[in-house]
Scaffold this motif. Structure first.
Motif, short mmCIF file in Angstrom:
data_model
loop_
_atom_site.label_atom_id
_atom_site.label_comp_id
_atom_site.label_asym_id
_atom_site.label_seq_id
_atom_site.Cartn_x
_atom_site.Cartn_y
_atom_site.Cartn_z
N VAL A 161 -23.77 0.30 7.34
CA VAL A 161 -23.12 0.32 6.03
C VAL A 161 -22.48 1.69 5.77
N VAL A 162 -23.20 2.76 6.13
CA VAL A 162 -22.69 4.11 5.85
C VAL A 162 -21.47 4.43 6.71
N TYR A 163 -21.55 4.16 8.02
CA TYR A 163 -20.48 4.57 8.93
C TYR A 163 -19.41 3.50 9.13
N ARG A 164 -19.80 2.24 8.91
CA ARG A 164 -18.88 1.12 9.15
C ARG A 164 -18.31 1.20 10.56
N SER A 165 -19.17 1.55 11.46
CA SER A 165 -18.82 1.65 12.88
C SER A 165 -19.93 1.02 13.70
N PRO A 166 -19.59 0.24 14.71
CA PRO A 166 -20.65 -0.39 15.52
C PRO A 166 -21.26 0.55 16.56
N PHE A 167 -20.63 1.70 16.80
CA PHE A 167 -21.08 2.58 17.88
C PHE A 167 -21.91 3.76 17.39
N LEU A 168 -21.49 4.39 16.32
CA LEU A 168 -22.14 5.61 15.86
C LEU A 168 -23.62 5.40 15.52
N PRO A 169 -24.01 4.29 14.87
CA PRO A 169 -25.44 4.09 14.58
C PRO A 169 -26.32 4.13 15.83
N PHE A 170 -25.81 3.61 16.96
CA PHE A 170 -26.61 3.64 18.18
C PHE A 170 -26.86 5.07 18.64
N ALA A 171 -25.84 5.92 18.52
CA ALA A 171 -26.01 7.32 18.91
C ALA A 171 -27.09 8.00 18.07
N VAL A 172 -27.10 7.70 16.77
CA VAL A 172 -28.09 8.30 15.88
C VAL A 172 -29.49 7.77 16.19
N LEU A 173 -29.61 6.46 16.44
CA LEU A 173 -30.92 5.89 16.72
C LEU A 173 -31.48 6.41 18.04
N VAL A 174 -30.64 6.54 19.04
CA VAL A 174 -31.11 7.08 20.32
C VAL A 174 -31.56 8.53 20.13
N THR A 175 -30.87 9.27 19.28
CA THR A 175 -31.29 10.63 18.95
C THR A 175 -32.71 10.62 18.39
N SER A 176 -33.01 9.68 17.50
CA SER A 176 -34.35 9.59 16.92
C SER A 176 -35.40 9.29 17.99
N VAL A 177 -35.10 8.35 18.86
CA VAL A 177 -36.05 7.97 19.91
C VAL A 177 -36.29 9.13 20.86
N PHE A 178 -35.23 9.86 21.21
CA PHE A 178 -35.38 11.01 22.10
C PHE A 178 -36.18 12.12 21.42
N GLY A 179 -35.98 12.30 20.12
CA GLY A 179 -36.81 13.26 19.39
C GLY A 179 -38.27 12.87 19.41
N LEU A 180 -38.54 11.57 19.28
CA LEU A 180 -39.92 11.08 19.34
C LEU A 180 -40.51 11.26 20.73
N SER A 181 -39.69 11.07 21.76
CA SER A 181 -40.16 11.29 23.13
C SER A 181 -40.57 12.74 23.34
N THR A 182 -39.79 13.66 22.77
CA THR A 182 -40.13 15.08 22.88
C THR A 182 -41.46 15.37 22.21
N ALA A 183 -41.66 14.80 21.02
CA ALA A 183 -42.93 15.01 20.31
C ALA A 183 -44.09 14.47 21.12
N ALA A 184 -43.92 13.29 21.73
CA ALA A 184 -45.00 12.67 22.51
C ALA A 184 -45.38 13.53 23.71
N LEU A 185 -44.42 14.27 24.27
CA LEU A 185 -44.73 15.15 25.40
C LEU A 185 -45.78 16.19 25.04
N PHE A 186 -45.81 16.60 23.77
CA PHE A 186 -46.78 17.60 23.33
C PHE A 186 -48.03 16.95 22.73
N VAL A 187 -47.82 15.92 21.90
CA VAL A 187 -48.93 15.34 21.14
C VAL A 187 -49.92 14.64 22.07
N PHE A 188 -49.43 13.86 23.03
CA PHE A 188 -50.34 13.07 23.87
C PHE A 188 -51.33 13.95 24.63
N PRO A 189 -50.88 14.96 25.39
CA PRO A 189 -51.86 15.76 26.13
C PRO A 189 -52.78 16.56 25.22
N LEU A 190 -52.27 17.04 24.09
CA LEU A 190 -53.13 17.80 23.18
C LEU A 190 -54.22 16.91 22.58
#
Length: 747
Positions: A228-257
């Motif tokens: 709704v915000v971007y009215r683009s079918p492509f840009l939302p995917f880029a933002v969502l993948v950014t979120s998932v990659f950020g979560l992957s980075t957090a898991a690299l630290f949180v899981f072993p700790l």
């Protein structure tokens, strides 16, 4: 060749050099962007699988979260010494409402005898006996001859183990329930598993899909909003993948700790981590993309636009991330391991979101170019959002309203928020029973109700008292005088000689009220006060005492952590804005917003949802997320206002900043509110209440506080808002008409 001729040939030659350099620079930029994206794919390849394994390192036992100084912790330590192990009780309640029949006793005894040989559902080659303190002794019939109680003791130190990726807590409960139903259900008996073990198992079940269902719901909601915000079918995917990659980075630290015991990860913390990263990464992406899109209207190449946009966005995004991280790390001051653990868990999440939004996302945007905005591709037309100030567009009209009637706007807004805040004293945060924590029907709750019908409600979870041997008789006598406590005895069982450890023994007694109830906690408080007559070396513990100590620790955390977070946020804002007045205004506005949110939540929880109460930690968690995250939007606004003030003056700069940032900040608020709302899919009272408080509070902050109260009050203060910085000492004298002129730094 004349000097004039030489000069005339200069520009074309320079132009040719620039034309030659431009393709080379673009290739270099694309290669760098590709390298960044590939590096992030490698990070996601390692960290992504760890997201799904976070549930393996969860800890959901209240006793494990208490400090060593807690009275109930000291009693647990004594119990481990006295019994050589710490037990986690499962209470199996077997009922026939019409009355037990003669054949039932034999059937129950036969089933109980086979409990140690029951196979575990996840690995049938392993049996319950491997995890039990000792084989259960027969059943205890109720006085009304309608039920039988069978205590099953799990070795407490093995409660955190997993079998084929499934918690032992869940496996034991499932084995008991399935076997009991198969063996006894056919005879008309009902079998329920309750007690601490049963409740923990049902918590594990409730949180079992947290890393799948919750993430999918959050990402799905964000995707729809971004469409709704971007009215683009492509840009939302880029933002969502950014979120998932950020979560992957957090898991690299949180899981072993968490696996190595350095931090405590509860199911609640894991759910909040998922939501926090998705919401924060999306917010940062919205701000960066909005600024990038602005610059594409002025710059010929995406690289030029990204260079300016990144430099403009990095300061507010970094300040926002730093504020949230520092606020979360203040939770390390908590006495509760679960709350302390949330601090670094959330901080790693915000750090991952911050790094992904400022590295991976720019790389994707540069590789895709303007086409990623299709079908609304921004062209070089020098059209700016501030050009509509006061004339068209929602935020242009809002800015016009604030500029025309600033005092009336902030006074009315303040009054409305104060009315909502007046209901804060009605917010009930004195704790709830474990049964009330589940919003769906679970077996442990049903079993607790059956237990209360036929036995003293505290049966199976006795209050435990550690006393010096010389004071045993006096302690037993005093326990008998406390209302709500019955049948005190010395040792492990009535009639058995007590085991003396370090000159002390254990006294046990049964609570009349359910062991997980607020009423039982009150009884334990009275019992502790009564036994203080004997001496401070008489300690009261047990599962009810653990819950009481958790509640008292939560109340202490409120008094300590909230002022600390406010002080830290004030310092960050003062350094960012180089002012003392603006930080006071922003912090005060966010505190008022939080109070108004709690007031509204009290009305909704008490009169709409009819919730039984709230955990004492709920206001603290709500405060951390609302104030730390809510201040983000004020940071986004005021950093843009400060930028505009340098060229236009304070009051025009406020109006331009509001008009330009209004859309993106409101979109960010809606995204964050929606992601936190996803917590409501988990049937846990605490998380549903957090979901409402944060979602409503964020919307209130973005739509009312940041859009009306803060800009109107700042506009009324004028240059004083920047005291004592250079902007206050040397204010710009731009006229209001300058707000529609070309933007500084434009092409």
């Amino acid at each position: 060749m004349t000097p004039v001729d030489q000069h005339s040939e200069g520009p074309p030659r320079a132009g040719r050099h620039r034309a030659t350099r431009a393709p080379h620079r673009q290739r270099t930029v694309r290669l760098a962007a590709l390298g960044v994206v590939l590096a992030w794919l490698a990070v996601a390849g390692v960290g992504g699988p760890l997201i799904g394994r976070l549930s393996e390192v969860q800890q959901n036992n209240n006793a494990g979260f208490l400090p060593k100084s807690a009275e109930s912790t000291a009693v647990n330590t004594f119990t481990e010494k006295a019994t050589a192990t710490r037990a986690l009780p499962y209470l199996v309640v077997i009922e026939r409402p019409s009355g037990l029949q003669p054949a039932d006793a034999a059937a129950v005894q036969s089933w109980v005898a086979g409990i140690p040989r029951l196979p575990l559902p996840a690995d049938p080659t392993r049996t319950l006996g491997e995890f039990l303190v000792s084989p259960p002794l027969g059943g205890l019939p109720s006085e009304d001859k309608q039920a039988v109680l069978v205590p099953v003791q799990l070795v407490g130190s093995r409660a955190s183990e997993t079998i084929a990726g499934t918690s032992v807590l869940f496996e034991v409960a499932q084995a008991l329930r399935a076997s009991g139903e198969a063996s006894l259900g056919s005879t008309g008996l009902s079998v329920h598993v309750t007690g601490p073990g049963g409740f923990f198992a049902d918590f594990v079940t409730a949180f079992g899909g947290i890393d799948g269902i919750l993430l999918l719901v959050a990402l799905g909601v964000v995707f729809v909003i971004l469409l709704v915000v971007y009215r683009s079918p492509f840009l939302p995917f880029a933002v969502l993948v950014t979120s998932v990659f950020g979560l992957s980075t957090a898991a690299l630290f949180v899981f072993p700790l968490a696996k190595n015991g350095a931090i405590a990860l509860s199911g609640q913390s894991q759910g909040i981590l998922l939501i926090l990263v998705v919401g924060a990464a999306t917010d940062y992406a919205l701000l960066l993309v909005a600024r990038y899109r602005e610059e594409l209207h002025d710059r010929q190449t995406p690289w030029q636009a990204m260079k300016v946009a990144w430099r403009a966005a990095v300061e507010p995004i970094a300040a926002s991330a730093a504020t949230v991280i520092i606020g979360l790390l203040c939770l390390r001051l908590s006495e509760l391991g679960s709350t302390r653990g949330l601090g670094p868990v959330g901080a790693f999440g915000i750090l991952g979101a911050f790094v992904a939004a400022l590295t991976f996302l720019p790389g994707v945007l540069l590789l895709a170019g303007r086409r990623i905005f299709w079908p609304r591709i921004p062209r070089v037309d020098h059209v700016h959002a501030e050009d509509a100030l006061g004339r068209s567009g929602v935020w242009g009209r809002v800015a016009g309203l604030v500029g025309t009637h600033p005092r009336r706007t902030w006074v009315l807004t303040f009054a409305a928020l104060a009315v909502c805040a007046a209901f804060v004293p009605t917010y009930a945060a004195k704790g709830v029973t474990q049964s009330d924590l589940f919003l769906t029907r679970v077996d442990s709750v049903t079993g607790q109700e059956v237990l209360a019908r036929h036995f003293p409600a505290g049966s199976g979870s006795p209050v435990q008292i550690v006393t010096p041997v010389a004071e045993v008789d006096r302690v037993v006598a005093l326990v008998g005088t406390v209302a709500g406590v019955r049948d005190p005895f010395v040792g492990e069982a009535p009639g058995q000689p007590p085991k003396v450890v370090d000159g002390s023994v254990r006294v046990q007694a049964t609570l009349v009220a359910p062991a997980d109830s607020v009423e039982a906690e009150g009884t334990v408080e009275t019992l502790r006060t009564t036994l203080d007559q004997v001496g401070t070396d008489v300690l009261v513990g047990g599962s009810t005492a653990v819950n009481l100590d958790v509640r008292e620790a939560s109340q202490r955390d409120l008094r300590v952590i909230i002022p600390t977070i406010l002080a830290v946020i004030f310092v960050v804002l003062a350094l960012l804005l180089r002012s003392l007045v603006a930080p006071v205004l922003l912090v005060a506005a966010n505190v008022l917003s939080f109070a108004a949110t709690i007031g509204v939540a009290s009305l909704v929880f008490n009169h709409v949802f009819d919730f039984p109460g709230s955990d004492p930690a709920t206001p603290l968690y709500g405060f951390v997320f609302l104030v730390a995250l809510g201040i983000d939007y004020s940071i986004f606004l005021m950093t843009r206002v400060r930028e505009e003030t340098r060229a236009r003056g304070t009051r025009p700069g406020i109006l331009v900043g509001l008009a330009v940032t209004g859309g993106v900040i409101t979109s960010a608020g809606i995204v964050l509110a929606s992601t936190f709302s996803a917590l409501a899919v988990l049937p846990i009272l605490f998380l549903v209440q957090i979901a409402f408080i944060v979602a409503f509070g964020v919307l209130l902050d973005t739509i009312v506080v940041r859009s009306l109260l803060v800009p109107a009050l700042a506009h009324d203060l004028g240059d004083l808002v920047w005291w004592p910085s250079r902007l206050w000492r040397h204010p710009t004298t731009s006229e209001p008409e300058a707000t529609t002129s070309s933007r500084p730094g434009g092409g």
